[in-house]
Every structure is written in C-alpha cells, then in structure tokens.
Write an enzyme that holds these catalytic residues in place. Sequence first.
Site, short mmCIF file in Angstrom:
data_model
loop_
_atom_site.label_atom_id
_atom_site.label_comp_id
_atom_site.label_asym_id
_atom_site.label_seq_id
_atom_site.Cartn_x
_atom_site.Cartn_y
_atom_site.Cartn_z
CG HIS A 156 2.23 5.89 -9.35
ND1 HIS A 156 3.17 5.71 -10.34
CD2 HIS A 156 2.88 5.76 -8.17
CE1 HIS A 156 4.36 5.47 -9.78
NE2 HIS A 156 4.21 5.52 -8.47
CB CYS B 178 -6.34 -18.26 19.86
SG CYS B 178 -5.30 -19.72 19.61
#
Length: 619
Positions: free
Chosen positions: A542, A381
């Site tokens: 990977h 906020c």
Amino acid sequence: MKEKVQSFGRFLSGMVMPNIGAFIAWGLLTALFIDTGWTPNAALATIGTPMLTYLLPVLIAYQGGKMVGGPRGAVAGAVATIGVICGTEYTMLMGAMVMGPFAGWCMKKVDAMFEGHIKPGFEMLVNNFSLGILAMLLAILGFYVIGPFMAGVLNVLSAGVQVLVNHQLLPLISVFVEPAKVLSLNNAINHGIFTPLGAEQVKETGRSIFYMIETNPGPGTGVLLAYSFFAKDEHTKQSAPAALIVHLFGGIHEISFPYILMNPLLLLATIGGSVCAMIYNSIMGLGLVSPASPGSIFAFVGMAPKGETIQVLLSIVIAAGVSFLIASPIVRFSNAKKSLDSASDQMADMKAASKGATAYTTSESGQKVDLRTLDHIVFACDAGMGSSAMGSAVLQRKLSAAGFDNITVSHAPVSEIPAGTELVVCHRDLAERAVKSAPNAKLVTITDFMTAPEYDEIIKELQDARLNTNPENAEGSDFHGGILIKKNIHLNGPEKNKEEVIKEMGKVMYESGYTTEKYTEAMFEKEKVFNTAIGNEIAIPHGIESMTGEIKNSGIAIFTYPDGMDWGDGNIVKLVIGVASVGNDHMAALQKIAEACSTTEDVEKIVKMDVDEIYNLFK
C-alpha cells in the site's frame, strides 16, 4: 474588547454547564427536604449542605482545571479548591472558578518543565509526586490567599446587590441582560454570574431571584407569538410557531435570537417583559431553589419552592404578555424588508466582522472528508447542550429520512469536539472556535437551527458520494464503485520479483479508478520504510501515508502466486493484496481476509480457489 468579554464569559459558563445536573440534584434535595420543603426530612436535608459547600465547587474546579491543563490539571484544581473552601465561610463557587483554571495552568507549566528530562522508568514517580506537591501548595495558597480574597469579592458583590434590592433597582438588570443574551452571552451571564450568586442566596434564604432573570422564557415567547400572528413575511410567520415550541418547552432560547435581530426594536419588547416580570418577582419575594437549565417552562416552574408554583408560572405569563404587547405593533407595522434568513445572515456577518472573522455561509475549514465512509457527525455549540442538541436531532431525522441510518449525529461543546471527528456542524459565529478545536474536520456552518438549508446540502453531498457521482472522483476514471471487483483478482501468476508485482498492482489500481498513476511510486516508497509481508505467506502492499492524495477511491486487488515469490527479508509470499484507502472502506474486507488467512493452511486453500470463490469469500 467584545470578543474578549464573550470568550471570558463562555469560559466561565463552560465550567458550570457540564455540572448543571449536580446543581439540579442539590436544588431538588433542598426543595424537597428542608423544613419548608415539599416533604420535610431532617436527615435527608443534611445532604444539601456538603453538596453545596464541597461537591459543587470541586466539580466546577475539576472542569476548569481540565479545560486548561487536561486530566492532571483537573485533579490539581479539585484538590486546590478544598483549600479555598476551608479558607472562608462563604460558598466558594466563584473561588472554584478562579482556582480550577489557575491550578490547571500551573500543572501545565510544571509538566512542560519536566518534559524530556525524566529518566526512563521514573515517569510515574515524577508525575505523581509533581501533581501531589503542586496540589498541596495550591491548597495552602487557596486557604491563606484565594479563599479570603474571594470572600472579599463576594462581600462587595453582595453589598452591591443589596443596594439594588433596597432601592428596588434589581429589575433594571434586565436592561443589560436581554441585549447581552441576543449577543450569545446568555450562558455566560446565567452560569458564570447568576448561578454562583444565586447559590449563596439559596444557602441563606432557600431561594434566589437570580435564577429567574436570564432563564425566564417569557420575553422571547412574547416576540415569537407576535411573529406568529402579525409577521408579513410568510416564511417567518410559518416558522415562528415551531420556534415558539422549541423556545418555551425545550428551553432553547437561542432559537428566538434571529427573530429579535430581524428588528432590533424588539429588544424593547424583551426588556419590557423581563423588567415587568422582575418587578413582580421582587414584590412577591419569589425565587427558584436551583438554576433552571435549560430555560424551559418545565424547568423554570419545576424549580419553584413549595407552594409557589402558580406564582412562579405567573412570572412567565407576565413577561410573555408584556413582551407580546410591545412586540405586536413593531412586527405588524414594520416595513418587512428583511426576511428571517436575510436578517440572520446579515447579523451573523456583523457579529463575525466584529470579531475579525470571516463571514461564512455554507463554509468549510478546507479539509477533505470521505463522505462515502462517514458514519458520525458532531453538532457543536457553546455548551454542547442546548442549540446543538436541537440541531443534531433535526439533522439526525433528516439523515434517517434520506436512508442514512448508519450515520449518527452527536452534540458537543465547541471547545470539546471529540478527536478524530471528520464533519462538524455549528453556528456561523462559532466557526473560528470550531476550526481551532477540530482543525482536521470538515466544517459546515449554519444560521438557522431548525430549517438550515445546509442540512439538505449535506444530504445531497452524501447521496452523490455514496452513488459515486461526485465529479471529482468520477472524472477520467472507470470506477465501478466496488472496493473489490472480480477483474482485480488475478490468479496463478508466474514467479516474479517484488518490483514487478508492485508495478502491475499499481497499474490495476489506476485502471480501476482507485488511484492516480503516481500511486505505484507511493507503494514503492512504503516498501523502503516497511516490508509489507505480514506472515502466513501474505503481503499487503500500500502507499506511504504522505501520498494519500493520490487515492481517488478505496479499493483492493488480489493476486495469487501458487509457487511463491520472494518478497524480501526471507519472506516467501503466495497471496498479495494491494490496498488503496481514503477512509475505512477497506476495513471490512481486510477483517475478512485476516479471519480467512489466520494460518498458512488457510492461505494455501485460497491460492487454489477460482475468481468467483475468492470474490464470494471476501465481497
């Protein structure tokens, strides 16, 4: 124009809000220990003056410098503000609001000037002296220019306030304050304007009426009471009492704004309540000793001077009573064509359109996040204290009730969303600022902090992801949901070359639903830039980072080669662990692998294990 005013006001309040605790500490010292305090103590009372004169301005300047120039800008702002303080007899809260950001901006420019031009080994020397010299020069500028100039500004403002007081016009400020609050300028008005003016007044009289203008919860209380009794829409009537509790006792005034925006005539109620309370405050000579933040009845009354608690409480009662009397017929006889939700949506759209922004409902920034591994959500906020604290608490309860105890929800200012945040929730009006602050996060926007349907949508998405029922992941694959499954443990492979192993590993990853067929190519690309043999006879192939889009689900495959194989660059490998990861799913398994493979002897033992033993070791 309105957007610039809002941004400027939010920036001012952003310097003060993080330091409200220090203001309260100073206010309590004043209320307790001055001659007319609750427990007079001449020795302890001496703490208050240096806190007001030095500590509070320096804290504000530090925050302002940090907002513009980072940690170095913060230090420059704090040092430079000492010059401003010494250059005038006034309390330099406003001077700090000017000097802090200015010093941060100057530091940023100086750092940019030196970037790339410092010889290796001299970085610390140049950085320290550039900061020190700049801070010294700015302190001198503050002493001779900024301090006297801000003293002149305060003289003018004080004279203007005195005119309002002399002509009994101060209550009319509420005519401008109440509408501005509903347009989300409440923090900017209170902490950017009234707090510094109030501090100067407290120094002279021991209290300030400025602290009672924006923070009085009475006007919003009256409106919410009217809805609780007279609303025709059942959802609105049922939600108003809960909103009233949060507004009055929690001090989160923002929760009342959608109710007021349902019918803009209700601004007459909040204005009327605030004006009457201010007339009463002026007649009685009331004021608070420190900012009441948040604007809760507890904080408001808690900041009352000694012997005036009941009088200050009556200020809230008067504001709430007048507001209720005006709001009741407006709510009761309105045509009730709009529900609370539709009014919130419409007003949010109007406000977003006025800023040139896209009007969102359940909106996303376009980023992807792996909800299966998500463990933290940030609720943002304006200031990171009020509505976000309330919203984060509601969302946390809903997550816990749904069984997601491992996911934490924190709250933060929209301008300071922590780096690495994956999922951000905020009010729709703050969407643009949230995207700028956290460009790599998924963004969900709401309009109702208490009962936002988006909370349930987040939980539904999490449940779908954790159960692997997300169509995007499940379609066209036989994904079993496990990061390591037994069929992906291949033992005692014959001697092969690295390329053959990677092709086979890529096929296993694809057939298990972890990746697309292109992931094999991604693993080859990784080997071109980095040999994935990591020592101890282990390799971890990977994909290259630029091709993470080829990964559907995180997974691991394990191959063993007891006789060893050449992985290039002189590396002989016996254990190959293929990895595909869209998040941190594989980290626990890799951690276990690292622990189990700390020596070559450990790897030799693993190579001799069967499938069940390896699975049980790493599952």
